[in-house]
Structure formats: structure tokens, C-alpha cells
Design a protein around this motif. Sequence first.
Motif, PDB file in Angstrom:
ATOM      1  N   UNK A 206      -5.123   0.417   6.755  1.00 20.66           N
ATOM      2  CA  UNK A 206      -4.171   0.474   5.645  1.00 20.66           C
ATOM      3  C   UNK A 206      -4.898   0.312   4.316  1.00 20.66           C
ATOM      4  N   UNK A 207      -5.750  -0.695   4.239  1.00 21.04           N
ATOM      5  CA  UNK A 207      -6.497  -0.952   3.007  1.00 21.04           C
ATOM      6  C   UNK A 207      -7.493   0.176   2.743  1.00 21.04           C
ATOM      7  N   UNK A 208      -8.237   0.571   3.767  1.00 22.77           N
ATOM      8  CA  UNK A 208      -9.258   1.608   3.614  1.00 22.77           C
ATOM      9  C   UNK A 208      -8.633   2.932   3.163  1.00 22.77           C
ATOM     10  N   UNK A 209      -7.533   3.314   3.802  1.00 25.78           N
ATOM     11  CA  UNK A 209      -6.905   4.589   3.430  1.00 25.78           C
ATOM     12  C   UNK A 209      -6.300   4.515   2.032  1.00 25.78           C
ATOM     13  N   UNK A 210      -5.782   3.348   1.646  1.00 27.12           N
ATOM     14  CA  UNK A 210      -5.251   3.188   0.296  1.00 27.12           C
ATOM     15  C   UNK A 210      -6.338   3.345  -0.752  1.00 27.12           C
ATOM     16  N   UNK A 211      -7.477   2.715  -0.507  1.00 24.62           N
ATOM     17  CA  UNK A 211      -8.613   2.855  -1.420  1.00 24.62           C
ATOM     18  C   UNK A 211      -9.051   4.317  -1.479  1.00 24.62           C
ATOM     19  N   UNK A 212      -9.080   4.973  -0.328  1.00 25.05           N
ATOM     20  CA  UNK A 212      -9.490   6.377  -0.261  1.00 25.05           C
ATOM     21  C   UNK A 212      -8.569   7.267  -1.100  1.00 25.05           C
ATOM     22  N   UNK A 213      -7.258   7.045  -1.017  1.00 26.82           N
ATOM     23  CA  UNK A 213      -6.324   7.844  -1.822  1.00 26.82           C
ATOM     24  C   UNK A 213      -6.618   7.681  -3.315  1.00 26.82           C
ATOM     25  N   UNK A 214      -6.844   6.453  -3.734  1.00 29.17           N
ATOM     26  CA  UNK A 214      -7.097   6.225  -5.155  1.00 29.17           C
ATOM     27  C   UNK A 214      -8.466   6.765  -5.573  1.00 29.17           C
TER      28      UNK A 214
ATOM     29  N   UNK B 274      -1.979  14.248   2.741  1.00 27.26           N
ATOM     30  CA  UNK B 274      -2.297  13.170   3.675  1.00 27.26           C
ATOM     31  C   UNK B 274      -3.725  13.355   4.178  1.00 27.26           C
ATOM     32  N   UNK B 275      -4.420  12.248   4.323  1.00 24.24           N
ATOM     33  CA  UNK B 275      -5.800  12.297   4.797  1.00 24.24           C
ATOM     34  C   UNK B 275      -5.860  11.883   6.263  1.00 24.24           C
ATOM     35  N   UNK B 276      -7.014  12.116   6.879  1.00 25.35           N
ATOM     36  CA  UNK B 276      -7.217  11.667   8.257  1.00 25.35           C
ATOM     37  C   UNK B 276      -7.136  10.149   8.342  1.00 25.35           C
ATOM     38  N   UNK B 277      -7.635   9.476   7.310  1.00 31.63           N
ATOM     39  CA  UNK B 277      -7.531   8.015   7.287  1.00 31.63           C
ATOM     40  C   UNK B 277      -6.067   7.574   7.230  1.00 31.63           C
TER      41      UNK B 277
ATOM     42  N   UNK C 109       0.840  -1.195   0.000  1.00 33.55           N
ATOM     43  CA  UNK C 109       0.000   0.000   0.000  1.00 33.55           C
ATOM     44  C   UNK C 109       0.877   1.247   0.000  1.00 33.55           C
ATOM     45  N   UNK C 110       1.964   1.219   0.774  1.00 35.01           N
ATOM     46  CA  UNK C 110       2.869   2.372   0.827  1.00 35.01           C
ATOM     47  C   UNK C 110       3.479   2.647  -0.542  1.00 35.01           C
ATOM     48  N   UNK C 111       3.918   1.596  -1.229  1.00 33.55           N
ATOM     49  CA  UNK C 111       4.465   1.767  -2.575  1.00 33.55           C
ATOM     50  C   UNK C 111       3.405   2.325  -3.519  1.00 33.55           C
ATOM     51  N   UNK C 112       2.193   1.784  -3.454  1.00 39.10           N
ATOM     52  CA  UNK C 112       1.129   2.209  -4.356  1.00 39.10           C
ATOM     53  C   UNK C 112       0.767   3.681  -4.146  1.00 39.10           C
ATOM     54  N   UNK C 113       0.583   4.078  -2.889  1.00 40.73           N
ATOM     55  CA  UNK C 113       0.197   5.466  -2.600  1.00 40.73           C
ATOM     56  C   UNK C 113       1.355   6.412  -2.913  1.00 40.73           C
ATOM     57  N   UNK C 114       2.576   6.006  -2.606  1.00 37.45           N
ATOM     58  CA  UNK C 114       3.737   6.843  -2.934  1.00 37.45           C
ATOM     59  C   UNK C 114       3.848   7.019  -4.444  1.00 37.45           C
ATOM     60  N   UNK C 115       3.632   5.945  -5.196  1.00 36.72           N
ATOM     61  CA  UNK C 115       3.658   6.038  -6.657  1.00 36.72           C
ATOM     62  C   UNK C 115       2.572   6.971  -7.173  1.00 36.72           C
TER      63      UNK C 115
ATOM     64  N   UNK D  38      -4.763   7.878  10.676  1.00 38.59           N
ATOM     65  CA  UNK D  38      -5.265   6.756  11.484  1.00 38.59           C
ATOM     66  C   UNK D  38      -4.497   5.478  11.157  1.00 38.59           C
ATOM     67  N   UNK D  39      -4.214   5.293   9.873  1.00 32.65           N
ATOM     68  CA  UNK D  39      -3.438   4.132   9.431  1.00 32.65           C
ATOM     69  C   UNK D  39      -2.074   4.122  10.106  1.00 32.65           C
ATOM     70  N   UNK D  40      -1.411   5.255  10.108  1.00 31.44           N
ATOM     71  CA  UNK D  40      -0.078   5.346  10.700  1.00 31.44           C
ATOM     72  C   UNK D  40      -0.126   5.068  12.199  1.00 31.44           C
ATOM     73  N   UNK D  41      -1.052   5.693  12.887  1.00 31.38           N
ATOM     74  CA  UNK D  41      -1.169   5.488  14.337  1.00 31.38           C
ATOM     75  C   UNK D  41      -1.476   4.030  14.651  1.00 31.38           C
ATOM     76  N   UNK D  42      -2.410   3.435  13.909  1.00 30.82           N
ATOM     77  CA  UNK D  42      -2.765   2.033  14.181  1.00 30.82           C
ATOM     78  C   UNK D  42      -1.581   1.101  13.905  1.00 30.82           C
ATOM     79  N   UNK D  43      -0.793   1.404  12.879  1.00 31.96           N
ATOM     80  CA  UNK D  43       0.385   0.577  12.599  1.00 31.96           C
ATOM     81  C   UNK D  43       1.405   0.683  13.733  1.00 31.96           C
ATOM     82  N   UNK D  44       1.644   1.893  14.204  1.00 32.20           N
ATOM     83  CA  UNK D  44       2.621   2.095  15.278  1.00 32.20           C
ATOM     84  C   UNK D  44       2.181   1.362  16.542  1.00 32.20           C
TER      85      UNK D  44
END
Length: 181
Positions: free
Chosen positions: A161-169, A117-120, A97-103, A123-129
Motif C-alpha cells: 500500500x505504501x510502496x504503490x502510493x509512493x510510486x503513484x506520486x 493503475x500500476x502493477x504495484x 493512501x486510497x484518498x491520496x491516490x484518488x485525489x 499487487x496492493x489490491x491482491x495483498x489487501x484482499x
Amino acid sequence: MNLPNKITLARIILVPVFLAIVSIKIKYGHFLAAGLFILAASTDGLDGYFARKRNQVTKLGKFMDPLADKLLVSAALISLVELDKITAWVAFVIIGREFAVTGLRSIAAADGIVISASKLGKLKTISQIVAIVFLLIQDFPFSLLNIPIGKISMGVAVFFTIWSGIDYFKRARHFLKAGQK
């Protein structure tokens, strides 16, 4: 080099130190690794705060900051796979997801479009940490109650991670459609 960029560089330098601590078997090493990960992760907000407060946002900082974040999280995830704390597919989904959104952001930036950057995403970053820390400290203190909080929180992190990735796209779909013409 300004202070925000030095803080970001320190985060990058902490990645191999974190990897070394995770790799060696010492008493309470997992707590030391988690503490170092928390320290490195906390510098993300700190460098951004100083960059904005001091009006020191630079191209170098815009490049290094997301790179440092991805290096830190990727190193932690790969270490957790090696330690058999998560499965490889979990690490793959998050890193992919990081590669896809960065691309996506890079393609947009080449056309002068900023995908912020979005709120999602936050949230993705905080939940990962949170998930990474609980897995590093072996679910303590929840392990005393036999609650796999690390796996539960990693499930939450994968969801965001998945939700925020979909949101970016989805937010970039008009840009992507225009690029097909």
C-alpha cells in the motif's frame, strides 16, 4: 445500464450485506462474511473484463468501479478494527493512501491526464484482499499451527500500500511540479 455497471452496482450493494454478516454473531459467520467478501471482490475483475470485451466502458463505470472497491475494502478494514483484528493505524494508512491516490488521479484527470493503475497497485489490491480474508476467517487453517497468517499478510499489504502510493506520486511528480507554476 449495461452489464459491467450492473456488476459494479452489485458490488456496492454487497457492502452493507457484508457489514451486516460481519456484525452478527452466528456460527461460522466469519466464513460466510469472508465468502461474501471474496464474491464482491471478484466482481472487480469481472466488470472490467465485460466492459472491455463488450466495448462498454462508460463514464459511470469509470466512476463507480473505484468507488465500489474503496467502499468494500474500507468497510472490511473498519470492521476488522471493530473486531479488534487490526489496529486503527493500519486501516488509516490503507484508507488514507486510497484518498491520496484518488485525489491525485482526480486532479490529473481535470487536466486531461490519465494516471493508470500500476502493477504495484494491483499487487496492493491482491495483498489487501488476501489479508482481509485471512483475518475474517481467523487465520484458518494456519491457526491450527499457531501461524498468524492474517497479521503477516496484512503487514505485506501495508508494505505494498505504501510502496504503490509512493510510486503513484513519483510517476506524477512532473505533473505536480508543472501545477506549482
